[in-house]
Design a protein around this motif. Sequence first.
Motif, mmCIF file in Angstrom:
data_model
loop_
_atom_site.group_PDB
_atom_site.id
_atom_site.type_symbol
_atom_site.label_atom_id
_atom_site.label_comp_id
_atom_site.label_asym_id
_atom_site.label_seq_id
_atom_site.Cartn_x
_atom_site.Cartn_y
_atom_site.Cartn_z
ATOM 1 N N LYS A 1 0.840 -1.219 0.000
ATOM 2 C CA LYS A 1 0.000 0.000 0.000
ATOM 3 C C LYS A 1 0.868 1.261 0.000
ATOM 4 O O LYS A 1 0.572 2.225 -0.700
ATOM 5 C CB LYS A 1 -0.923 0.013 1.224
ATOM 6 C CG LYS A 1 -2.141 -0.844 1.079
ATOM 7 C CD LYS A 1 -3.011 -0.717 2.324
ATOM 8 C CE LYS A 1 -3.929 -1.905 2.444
ATOM 9 N NZ LYS A 1 -4.526 -2.046 3.763
ATOM 10 N N PHE A 2 1.935 1.250 0.805
ATOM 11 C CA PHE A 2 2.857 2.396 0.815
ATOM 12 C C PHE A 2 3.429 2.628 -0.582
ATOM 13 O O PHE A 2 3.467 3.759 -1.074
ATOM 14 C CB PHE A 2 4.013 2.161 1.797
ATOM 15 C CG PHE A 2 3.757 2.618 3.206
ATOM 16 C CD1 PHE A 2 3.820 3.962 3.545
ATOM 17 C CD2 PHE A 2 3.475 1.700 4.203
ATOM 18 C CE1 PHE A 2 3.606 4.396 4.841
ATOM 19 C CE2 PHE A 2 3.263 2.118 5.518
ATOM 20 C CZ PHE A 2 3.329 3.469 5.834
ATOM 21 N N TYR A 3 3.891 1.557 -1.231
ATOM 22 C CA TYR A 3 4.503 1.681 -2.554
ATOM 23 C C TYR A 3 3.487 2.190 -3.578
ATOM 24 O O TYR A 3 3.800 3.057 -4.401
ATOM 25 C CB TYR A 3 5.085 0.346 -3.022
ATOM 26 C CG TYR A 3 6.231 -0.190 -2.193
ATOM 27 C CD1 TYR A 3 6.871 0.587 -1.228
ATOM 28 C CD2 TYR A 3 6.676 -1.489 -2.359
ATOM 29 C CE1 TYR A 3 7.918 0.088 -0.472
ATOM 30 C CE2 TYR A 3 7.730 -1.991 -1.611
ATOM 31 C CZ TYR A 3 8.343 -1.208 -0.666
ATOM 32 O OH TYR A 3 9.368 -1.703 0.078
ATOM 33 N N LYS A 4 2.291 1.629 -3.525
ATOM 34 C CA LYS A 4 1.244 2.024 -4.483
ATOM 35 C C LYS A 4 0.871 3.495 -4.318
ATOM 36 O O LYS A 4 0.552 4.169 -5.296
ATOM 37 C CB LYS A 4 0.008 1.136 -4.318
ATOM 38 C CG LYS A 4 0.152 -0.221 -4.967
ATOM 39 C CD LYS A 4 -1.135 -1.023 -4.855
ATOM 40 C CE LYS A 4 -0.993 -2.333 -5.607
ATOM 41 N NZ LYS A 4 -2.169 -3.191 -5.423
ATOM 42 N N LYS B 1 2.962 5.246 -6.440
ATOM 43 C CA LYS B 1 2.984 4.679 -7.799
ATOM 44 C C LYS B 1 4.311 3.983 -8.121
ATOM 45 O O LYS B 1 4.835 4.096 -9.244
ATOM 46 C CB LYS B 1 2.663 5.754 -8.836
ATOM 47 C CG LYS B 1 1.267 6.338 -8.685
ATOM 48 C CD LYS B 1 1.008 7.410 -9.716
ATOM 49 C CE LYS B 1 -0.407 7.927 -9.705
ATOM 50 N NZ LYS B 1 -0.957 8.386 -8.462
ATOM 51 N N LEU B 2 4.858 3.286 -7.122
ATOM 52 C CA LEU B 2 6.116 2.561 -7.316
ATOM 53 C C LEU B 2 5.833 1.107 -7.683
ATOM 54 O O LEU B 2 4.914 0.484 -7.144
ATOM 55 C CB LEU B 2 6.959 2.608 -6.038
ATOM 56 C CG LEU B 2 7.431 3.993 -5.608
ATOM 57 C CD1 LEU B 2 8.152 3.907 -4.270
ATOM 58 C CD2 LEU B 2 8.340 4.618 -6.649
ATOM 59 N N ARG B 3 6.653 0.594 -8.568
ATOM 60 C CA ARG B 3 6.542 -0.810 -8.979
ATOM 61 C C ARG B 3 7.920 -1.450 -8.921
ATOM 62 O O ARG B 3 8.924 -0.760 -9.105
ATOM 63 C CB ARG B 3 6.037 -0.911 -10.413
ATOM 64 C CG ARG B 3 4.639 -0.413 -10.559
ATOM 65 C CD ARG B 3 4.193 -0.532 -11.970
ATOM 66 N NE ARG B 3 2.915 0.173 -12.055
ATOM 67 C CZ ARG B 3 2.250 0.314 -13.137
ATOM 68 N NH1 ARG B 3 2.727 -0.163 -14.256
ATOM 69 N NH2 ARG B 3 1.107 0.950 -13.140
ATOM 70 N N PRO B 4 7.967 -2.781 -8.729
ATOM 71 C CA PRO B 4 9.279 -3.436 -8.703
ATOM 72 C C PRO B 4 9.990 -3.333 -10.055
ATOM 73 O O PRO B 4 9.354 -3.384 -11.099
ATOM 74 C CB PRO B 4 8.963 -4.901 -8.369
ATOM 75 C CG PRO B 4 7.495 -5.045 -8.415
ATOM 76 C CD PRO B 4 6.873 -3.699 -8.522
ATOM 77 N N LYS B 5 11.287 -3.140 -9.991
ATOM 78 C CA LYS B 5 12.111 -3.092 -11.207
ATOM 79 C C LYS B 5 12.323 -4.536 -11.675
ATOM 80 O O LYS B 5 12.746 -5.386 -10.893
ATOM 81 C CB LYS B 5 13.439 -2.427 -10.879
ATOM 82 C CG LYS B 5 14.336 -2.216 -12.079
ATOM 83 C CD LYS B 5 15.564 -1.433 -11.678
ATOM 84 C CE LYS B 5 16.774 -2.281 -11.956
ATOM 85 N NZ LYS B 5 18.000 -1.689 -11.521
#
Length: 199
Positions: free
Chosen positions: A102-105, A108-112
């Motif tokens: 949830k923090f990442y979303k 708008k962060l996604r795994p590389k």
Amino acid sequence: MKELSNRAFIYDIFSDIFYYKLDDDSYKEMLEKIKVAKEVFEPLSEVFELLNTKQKKDYLIEYTTLFLTGIGVKPLTPVESKRLYTLMGEKVALFKLNDIIKFYKAYKLRPKMGDFFQPEADHISSIMAFMSFLISKEDEGDQRAIMDERNFFISHVYGWIPDWANDVIVDDRSEIFKSVCKALNEWINVEKDRLGVSN
């Protein structure tokens, strides 16, 4: 460097150290960053001196032995949900993992994708990188990042990493990462006081 930039840099260093370095260039780059970082955070001096006397293969062998094999007195997998699953069960582990996502979303962060080593969302390398990111956002004036930084630190750094680091420190197989985890615990204590987090 300003204080916020220094803080982001130190978190970035710890993220780098716990990111499995297979190629020579990324390993050398990490050493150069630690050489600079030890001037900002003195406990990294011991880490730098130790890594400077070792070869990359020593780092990779110790990393694999401690963190990837899953054997030893205690499992030392540097992944929050996997550690909590062992200690507290599936429900707590899933709650923590979903909270991190949830923090990442929210940013708008996604795994590389594409690297050989793909750390989980709640791998210590990912967690340290996100703290560095939040501090960088604070440095840019993002007010939301200030509260998220403290909440994320309490929930996903201070809540499990010091205990895990202590398990690494007392493990007989640990030499490089004993030094790294000592410095990491010192950094977490500095940050705990800076962020006003009580025991």
